[in-house]
Motif scaffolding. Structure first.
Motif, PDB file in Angstrom:
ATOM      1  N   LEU A 287      17.622  77.990 -33.773  1.00  0.00           N
ATOM      2  CA  LEU A 287      18.665  77.268 -34.188  1.00  0.00           C
ATOM      3  C   LEU A 287      20.005  77.934 -33.768  1.00  0.00           C
ATOM      4  N   ILE A 288      19.963  79.003 -34.207  1.00  0.00           N
ATOM      5  CA  ILE A 288      21.378  79.866 -34.034  1.00  0.00           C
ATOM      6  C   ILE A 288      21.739  80.091 -32.650  1.00  0.00           C
ATOM      7  N   VAL A 289      20.295  80.451 -31.915  1.00  0.00           N
ATOM      8  CA  VAL A 289      20.514  80.871 -30.383  1.00  0.00           C
ATOM      9  C   VAL A 289      21.028  79.688 -29.558  1.00  0.00           C
ATOM     10  N   SER A 290      20.396  78.334 -29.951  1.00  0.00           N
ATOM     11  CA  SER A 290      20.830  77.123 -29.203  1.00  0.00           C
ATOM     12  C   SER A 290      22.544  76.981 -29.566  1.00  0.00           C
ATOM     13  N   PHE A 291      22.749  77.194 -30.848  1.00  0.00           N
ATOM     14  CA  PHE A 291      23.989  76.824 -31.330  1.00  0.00           C
ATOM     15  C   PHE A 291      25.051  77.947 -30.332  1.00  0.00           C
ATOM     16  N   LEU A 292      24.758  79.085 -30.461  1.00  0.00           N
ATOM     17  CA  LEU A 292      25.591  80.116 -29.629  1.00  0.00           C
ATOM     18  C   LEU A 292      25.596  80.005 -28.163  1.00  0.00           C
ATOM     19  N   GLU A 293      24.593  79.330 -27.703  1.00  0.00           N
ATOM     20  CA  GLU A 293      24.494  79.109 -26.056  1.00  0.00           C
ATOM     21  C   GLU A 293      25.646  78.014 -25.950  1.00  0.00           C
ATOM     22  N   LYS A 294      25.534  76.971 -26.744  1.00  0.00           N
ATOM     23  CA  LYS A 294      26.479  75.853 -26.597  1.00  0.00           C
ATOM     24  C   LYS A 294      27.805  76.048 -26.685  1.00  0.00           C
ATOM     25  N   ILE A 295      28.021  77.067 -27.882  1.00  0.00           N
ATOM     26  CA  ILE A 295      29.429  77.543 -27.965  1.00  0.00           C
ATOM     27  C   ILE A 295      29.829  78.408 -26.844  1.00  0.00           C
ATOM     28  N   HIS A 296      29.253  79.409 -26.246  1.00  0.00           N
ATOM     29  CA  HIS A 296      29.441  80.290 -25.015  1.00  0.00           C
ATOM     30  C   HIS A 296      29.721  79.537 -23.820  1.00  0.00           C
ATOM     31  N   LYS A 297      28.962  78.242 -23.652  1.00  0.00           N
ATOM     32  CA  LYS A 297      29.007  77.525 -22.346  1.00  0.00           C
ATOM     33  C   LYS A 297      30.288  76.615 -22.509  1.00  0.00           C
ATOM     34  N   GLU A 298      30.494  76.116 -23.696  1.00  0.00           N
ATOM     35  CA  GLU A 298      31.955  75.456 -23.893  1.00  0.00           C
ATOM     36  C   GLU A 298      32.963  76.133 -23.699  1.00  0.00           C
ATOM     37  N   ARG A 299      32.910  77.392 -24.274  1.00  0.00           N
ATOM     38  CA  ARG A 299      34.196  78.612 -24.210  1.00  0.00           C
ATOM     39  C   ARG A 299      34.343  78.930 -22.852  1.00  0.00           C
ATOM     40  N   ASN A 300      33.068  79.131 -22.116  1.00  0.00           N
ATOM     41  CA  ASN A 300      33.477  79.796 -20.586  1.00  0.00           C
ATOM     42  C   ASN A 300      34.135  78.643 -19.656  1.00  0.00           C
ATOM     43  N   MET A 301      33.456  77.362 -19.951  1.00  0.00           N
ATOM     44  CA  MET A 301      33.942  76.251 -18.998  1.00  0.00           C
ATOM     45  C   MET A 301      35.533  75.875 -19.465  1.00  0.00           C
ATOM     46  N   ARG A 302      35.937  76.274 -20.643  1.00  0.00           N
ATOM     47  CA  ARG A 302      37.360  75.894 -21.166  1.00  0.00           C
ATOM     48  C   ARG A 302      38.149  77.211 -20.438  1.00  0.00           C
ATOM     49  N   SER A 303      37.652  78.435 -20.639  1.00  0.00           N
ATOM     50  CA  SER A 303      38.393  79.461 -20.075  1.00  0.00           C
ATOM     51  C   SER A 303      38.441  79.645 -18.597  1.00  0.00           C
ATOM     52  N   VAL A 304      37.390  78.956 -17.769  1.00  0.00           N
ATOM     53  CA  VAL A 304      37.833  79.097 -16.470  1.00  0.00           C
ATOM     54  C   VAL A 304      38.970  77.958 -16.111  1.00  0.00           C
ATOM     55  N   LEU A 305      39.058  76.795 -16.757  1.00  0.00           N
ATOM     56  CA  LEU A 305      40.085  75.977 -16.710  1.00  0.00           C
ATOM     57  C   LEU A 305      41.282  76.564 -17.094  1.00  0.00           C
ATOM     58  N   PHE A 306      41.347  77.581 -18.059  1.00  0.00           N
ATOM     59  CA  PHE A 306      42.641  77.980 -18.527  1.00  0.00           C
ATOM     60  C   PHE A 306      42.924  79.007 -17.629  1.00  0.00           C
ATOM     61  N   PHE A 307      42.070  79.750 -17.016  1.00  0.00           N
ATOM     62  CA  PHE A 307      42.466  80.603 -15.998  1.00  0.00           C
ATOM     63  C   PHE A 307      43.272  80.065 -14.786  1.00  0.00           C
ATOM     64  N   LYS A 308      42.558  78.823 -14.354  1.00  0.00           N
ATOM     65  CA  LYS A 308      43.221  78.124 -13.157  1.00  0.00           C
ATOM     66  C   LYS A 308      44.707  77.837 -13.494  1.00  0.00           C
ATOM     67  N   THR A 309      44.794  77.309 -14.725  1.00  0.00           N
ATOM     68  CA  THR A 309      46.062  77.153 -15.322  1.00  0.00           C
ATOM     69  C   THR A 309      47.093  78.223 -15.110  1.00  0.00           C
ATOM     70  N   GLY A 310      46.536  79.550 -15.382  1.00  0.00           N
ATOM     71  CA  GLY A 310      47.187  80.620 -15.653  1.00  0.00           C
ATOM     72  C   GLY A 310      47.837  80.968 -13.831  1.00  0.00           C
ATOM     73  N   VAL A 311      46.924  80.706 -12.985  1.00  0.00           N
ATOM     74  CA  VAL A 311      47.091  80.618 -11.538  1.00  0.00           C
ATOM     75  C   VAL A 311      48.279  79.726 -11.203  1.00  0.00           C
ATOM     76  N   LYS A 312      48.214  78.531 -11.515  1.00  0.00           N
ATOM     77  CA  LYS A 312      49.386  77.547 -11.337  1.00  0.00           C
ATOM     78  C   LYS A 312      50.543  78.020 -12.203  1.00  0.00           C
ATOM     79  N   GLU A 313      50.822  78.644 -13.301  1.00  0.00           N
ATOM     80  CA  GLU A 313      51.648  79.309 -13.676  1.00  0.00           C
ATOM     81  C   GLU A 313      52.449  80.434 -13.032  1.00  0.00           C
ATOM     82  N   GLY A 314      51.564  80.877 -12.289  1.00  0.00           N
ATOM     83  CA  GLY A 314      52.076  81.978 -11.463  1.00  0.00           C
ATOM     84  C   GLY A 314      51.924  83.502 -12.295  1.00  0.00           C
TER      85      GLY A 314
END
Length: 216
Positions: free
Chosen positions: A117-144
């Motif tokens: 159950l913990i492994v499934s939870f962590l995989e979900k957290i990491h997947k969500e965080r990685n998706m947000r971070s990629v979008l976040f980095f794209k924002t950083g590119v736009k901000e220069g």
């Protein structure tokens, strides 16, 4: 004891159990902490504990869920407390992670992966965080502030692995946490920063250095 009072008591006890149990897990590792130990430390019966949490995995999962939510809430509070650029948020994230993970026994991370159950939870957290971070980095590119010629999905994963490696190798026992944080920022984060981003990093580190001097 009437029904409302009993319900309030149980809810309060549930929170106390979570606090004590997670502190024990973080300090001693999961395997070394038994449900009996938690009941004994709280001076409650094992029956009462098992009525609230059926087993250790259930207790651990709820504790991790709560702590992850609190971490995200604190980061969000920092982000919204005043206008922040993405570089400031990245550095704050690293700082919070280092502080949080330095208080955890490395055995804890190894033993987490023994619970499905913990492994499934962590995989979900990491997947969500990685998706947000990629979008976040794209924002950083736009901000220069971030370079536009890098694979930020890969960088996000490297960030995660680097943080985990610091804990598994127990580098915090050899180096001051602030020292680790400063070197990660200077070597790693500056690597994907633009000239403007580097200026933000230098300002942030200068402020952190001044705050550290005040504490000392």
């Amino acid at each position: 004891m009437d029904k409302n009072t009993q319900t309030a008591y149980r809810q309060n006890l549930k929170g106390v159990i979570l606090n004590v149990a997670m502190q024990e897990f973080y300090s001693n590792g999961i395997r070394n902490v038994k449900m009996d130990d938690i009941a004994r430390k709280l001076q409650i019966s094992k029956r009462t504990l098992y009525e609230i949490y059926g087993n250790k995995e259930e207790l651990l999962l709820e504790g991790l869920t709560r702590d992850e939510a609190e971490f995200e809430s604190q980061l969000q509070e920092f982000t919204q407390s005043k206008k922040r650029n993405v570089m400031e948020v990245v550095m704050k994230f690293f700082q919070m992670q280092m502080k949080r993970l330095s208080q955890v026994n490395p055995c804890f991370f190894v033993e987490l992966h023994k619970y499905d159950l913990i492994v499934s939870f962590l995989e979900k957290i990491h997947k969500e965080r990685n998706m947000r971070s990629v979008l976040f980095f794209k924002t950083g590119v736009k901000e220069g502030l971030f370079r536009n010629d890098l694979d930020y999905e890969l960088i996000s994963r490297l960030c995660e692995e680097m943080t985990r490696n610091v804990m598994e190798k127990e580098l915090y026992r050899l180096y001051d946490l602030q020292h680790i944080f400063r070197n990660i920022i200077i070597v790693f984060v500056r690597g994907f920063a633009t000239k403007e981003g580097i200026a933000v990093i230098d300002k942030f580190l200068e402020q952190e250095g001044r705050q550290a001097e005040v504490v000392l």
